[in-house]
Design an enzyme around this catalytic site. Sequence first.
Site, PDB file in Angstrom:
ATOM      1  N   ARG A 128      28.371 -21.853   6.619  1.00 18.01           N
ATOM      2  CA  ARG A 128      28.895 -22.035   8.041  1.00 18.01           C
ATOM      3  C   ARG A 128      28.037 -21.900   9.268  1.00 18.01           C
ATOM      4  O   ARG A 128      26.917 -21.126   9.224  1.00 18.01           O
ATOM      5  CB  ARG A 128      29.924 -21.023   8.081  1.00 18.01           C
ATOM      6  CG  ARG A 128      30.579 -20.985   9.783  1.00 18.01           C
ATOM      7  CD  ARG A 128      31.705 -20.259   9.846  1.00 18.01           C
ATOM      8  NE  ARG A 128      31.590 -18.678  10.271  1.00 18.01           N
ATOM      9  CZ  ARG A 128      32.354 -17.864  10.282  1.00 18.01           C
ATOM     10  NH1 ARG A 128      33.642 -18.078  10.663  1.00 18.01           N
ATOM     11  NH2 ARG A 128      32.183 -16.300  10.401  1.00 18.01           N
ATOM     12  N   ASP A 157      32.866  -7.996  12.596  1.00 17.58           N
ATOM     13  CA  ASP A 157      32.083  -9.161  12.703  1.00 17.58           C
ATOM     14  C   ASP A 157      32.199  -9.470  14.335  1.00 17.58           C
ATOM     15  O   ASP A 157      33.087  -8.821  15.047  1.00 17.58           O
ATOM     16  CB  ASP A 157      32.037 -10.282  11.763  1.00 17.58           C
ATOM     17  CG  ASP A 157      33.260 -11.026  12.081  1.00 17.58           C
ATOM     18  OD1 ASP A 157      34.143 -11.091  12.884  1.00 17.58           O
ATOM     19  OD2 ASP A 157      33.608 -12.170  11.131  1.00 17.58           O
TER      20      ASP A 157
END
Length: 547
Positions: A178, A460
């Site tokens: 990613r 996160d």
Amino acid sequence: MTAEQLVAKYSAQTDAPVSSQLAIIGAHVTGQERILNAGATGLLEALCAHFADEVPELLNKRRQKQNRIDEGELPDYLPQTRAIRDGNWSIRGIPNDLVDRRVEITGPVDRKMIINALNANVKVFMADFEDSLAPSWEKVIQGQINLHDAVNGDIEFTAPNTGKHYQLNPDPAVLIARVRGLHLIEKHIEFNGQPIPGALVDFALYFYHNYRQLLAKGSGPYFYIPKLESHLEARWWAKVFAFVEERFCLEPGTIKCTCLIETLPAVFEMEEILYELRSNIVALNCGRWDYIFSYIKTLKKHPDRVLPDRQAVTMDTPFLSAYSRLLIKTCHKRGALAMGGMAAFIPAKTEQENNQVLQKVRGDKELEARNGHDGTWVAHPGLADTAMGIFNDYIGGDKTNQLHITRDVDAPISAAELLEPCAGERTETGMRLNIRIAVQYIEAWIQGNGCVPIYGLMEDAATAEISRTSIWQWIQHEKTLSNGQLVTKALFRDMLAQELINVEKELGSERYQASKFTQAATLFEQITTSDELVDFLTLPGYELLTA
């Protein structure tokens, strides 16, 4: 410099003209010469020359659309692209090693994490340069080295404190990288004197160093694309992919991507995103945490769309349920996989607590599988078996996915359903928890750690964004808590001071004093009490990040 000034500084940088001079800026880090060799930098320079100057234009289109929403317009399906939504087309196809993605694990490009994730009972590991990585220059370079070693199959790690040795099992999970979102720059590489898009850095370096070996193994260069807000941004990525495929004499569609639908504007353009990327795309993913954050950010000026406590915003909430079901229906109509969202839980220390965690995970994953998702995400290897068992039950041993579930019997999902206000309380307990989570996450991030276990969840950037924007939203719209307290800047500052004391008690004074909580609290206070919402905490945070 205030948070607002830092964001303005970035805006000024992205509006600058771009031409053809690549330069590496800042201190040398170990392994830099291995990753930034002539071939890799040549590709990166070519990508910047052809595509970097379009990024500020795309970001400006985001701002223009947001301004219209701030003035009262609500997001909706695009009338000018109705022909695409009504058309008879499908994506190019899905490679053999991506047709079964029933469980995926995600995490940063840390060496030990990569090994454990690839060895877990999952089908795919998404190696993350975005929300779970604080992109210091050392971590960006080391992450590329780690992935290169993983692709070659010779990645190893020995823990310095215990001596425990880690290495890959014979049949690891499929690897997908990613990249960073278009809003993030890489300040250590300049093109004609300007920082370049971090997305191009991550994409170019991973592709260049690994595509041959990946293809030789029967896999390919696979990517997750985050935080798209329109089909025009998908079109930009399609041009990048086509350019690279032609440059390296690869068949069109060799590069494959999965796009996260994690912004509110993007949910209204899912078919258009699939269409623009139809040669390369294989799936869309419900990036639920960023999506909740985007709901707050996009509708920030709309007092009737204020969300309650974060814990009350679950996937059976009407606007999130509509989002999940629409993604499944859209993907399966076009031959693409529909990936579910993240279970952010981490295993607990006691058997009783862990059973409670697993029960929550089961409920979440059963809802996704029952809806028709083809797979799901977990944040920890300890949850993989639970998620795998549920999707095995729904998919079965003779199938690889749930593409046969079309949801054609569903009524069309309207814009009103996707925007439906969410019921629930705003509590003092929830506000204080948001403060403790956000300040601890920001403190970890500016020290270089973008993936942090806090109170039983793997936090996160997305979950920290929800925590701080919820409070900002409550302040702006003068909301009250369930105990009658009016949420004001002064109340927030008082709670922040109190919760910093509580965090110090939880961590211990020695650890607390050795950390960067003063810097973290200052940034947190600035972006939460700012009159204008700061788009991403990682923008001003990047200025404080350890080099």
